[in-house]
Design a protein around this motif. Structure first.
Motif, short mmCIF file in Angstrom:
data_model
loop_
_atom_site.label_atom_id
_atom_site.label_comp_id
_atom_site.label_asym_id
_atom_site.label_seq_id
_atom_site.Cartn_x
_atom_site.Cartn_y
_atom_site.Cartn_z
N ASN A 1 -20.27 10.53 -11.86
CA ASN A 1 -20.19 11.87 -11.32
C ASN A 1 -19.19 12.06 -10.14
O ASN A 1 -19.29 11.17 -9.60
N TYR A 2 -18.30 12.87 -10.38
CA TYR A 2 -17.38 13.15 -9.33
C TYR A 2 -17.12 14.35 -8.80
O TYR A 2 -17.44 15.65 -9.75
N LEU A 3 -17.10 14.79 -7.70
CA LEU A 3 -16.85 16.15 -7.06
C LEU A 3 -15.24 16.33 -6.97
O LEU A 3 -14.71 15.31 -6.24
N GLU B 1 -13.22 23.78 -7.32
CA GLU B 1 -14.11 22.65 -7.28
C GLU B 1 -14.78 22.59 -8.53
O GLU B 1 -15.13 23.60 -9.15
N ILE C 1 -17.68 19.50 -10.59
CA ILE C 1 -18.58 18.52 -10.71
C ILE C 1 -18.32 17.96 -11.91
O ILE C 1 -18.96 18.62 -13.09
N HIS C 2 -17.97 16.66 -12.37
CA HIS C 2 -17.66 16.15 -13.53
C HIS C 2 -18.23 14.79 -13.63
O HIS C 2 -18.01 13.83 -12.98
N LYS C 3 -18.77 14.54 -15.01
CA LYS C 3 -19.24 13.16 -15.22
C LYS C 3 -18.11 12.47 -16.12
O LYS C 3 -17.70 12.92 -17.33
N LEU D 1 -20.04 10.77 -6.66
CA LEU D 1 -21.34 11.17 -6.36
C LEU D 1 -22.45 10.28 -6.96
O LEU D 1 -22.27 9.36 -7.81
N THR E 1 -27.18 13.23 -9.00
CA THR E 1 -27.03 14.64 -8.18
C THR E 1 -26.09 15.42 -9.27
O THR E 1 -25.53 15.03 -9.90
N TYR E 2 -26.83 16.47 -9.24
CA TYR E 2 -26.24 17.59 -10.07
C TYR E 2 -26.10 17.24 -11.44
O TYR E 2 -25.09 17.25 -12.22
N SER F 1 -19.54 20.23 -17.46
CA SER F 1 -19.37 19.95 -15.87
C SER F 1 -19.71 21.21 -15.37
O SER F 1 -20.04 22.25 -15.73
#
Length: 195
Positions: A90-92, A135, A137-139, A167, A171-172, A178
């Motif tokens: 996961n990335y912000l 912004e 949040i994406h896996k 992340l 998380t999320y 996304s």
């Protein structure tokens, strides 16, 4: 208090971080941003198109170092950054835009921002003296990620910074897709910017 602050800054690990200062000269890269201690590098290794610009010198005191330079794209309709990431993480992903009248024309750009093949946002900088930011949040489903700026009119797309943060995978969590930032509200009396 100074010891605690030093420990907090020391504890801020940057493993897996990608912090790109768009348009920053590669020969002066990398550098540590004094406002937050993060290490930024030039975006030159991640894109082969575009030109470097600097915001109007009157803005130098208002913005931190990563926002004083930018990359603009006078040629081509679609210009893409290609970034290496880790599949399954996961990335912000935060992308910042500051026009800063770099060309002296006072012509605020508008263009589309794409996340791979999918449209992420319409960037309209009209009246945004302090710039704007998107912004998500994406896996990651692969080991690469493309962030593209697409020209849609007479003005040129611009970009100031790209920041990617891994992340924890719990998380999320989403069932699919996304998460795009809708809004953020700081409930604080602090005068400083919270990262």
């Amino acid at each position: 208090m100074i010891v605690v602050l030093a420990i907090m800054v020391e504890a801020q690990k940057q493993e897996g971080f990608i912090s790109l200062d768009c348009g920053f000269p590669i020969e002066e890269s990398p550098y540590s941003d004094p406002s937050n201690g993060l290490t930024y590098t030039s975006d030159s290794a991640f894109i082969q198109t575009g030109k470097s610009g600097r915001v109007d010198k009157d803005l130098n005191k208002r913005f931190s170092k990563p926002y004083l330079t930018l990359r603009y794209f006078p040629e081509g309709k679609r210009n893409c950054y290609s970034l290496n990431i880790k599949r399954g993480t996961n990335y912000l992903i935060s992308v910042s835009f500051l026009y800063g009248n770099y060309d002296g024309l006072n012509a605020f750009p508008n263009f589309d921002l794409y996340f791979g093949p999918n449209k992420w946002a319409r960037i309209d900088m009209e009246g945004r003296q302090n710039g704007t930011n998107e912004e998500i949040i994406h896996k990651a489903k692969s080991n690469s990620l493309d962030i593209c700026l697409v020209r849609t009119g007479a003005t040129f797309p611009v970009i100031s910074a790209i920041e990617i943060r891994p992340l924890r995978n719990n998380t999320y969590v989403t069932q699919s897709g996304s998460l795009r930032l809708s809004f953020r509200d700081y409930c604080s009396n602090s005068a400083g910017h919270i990262r």
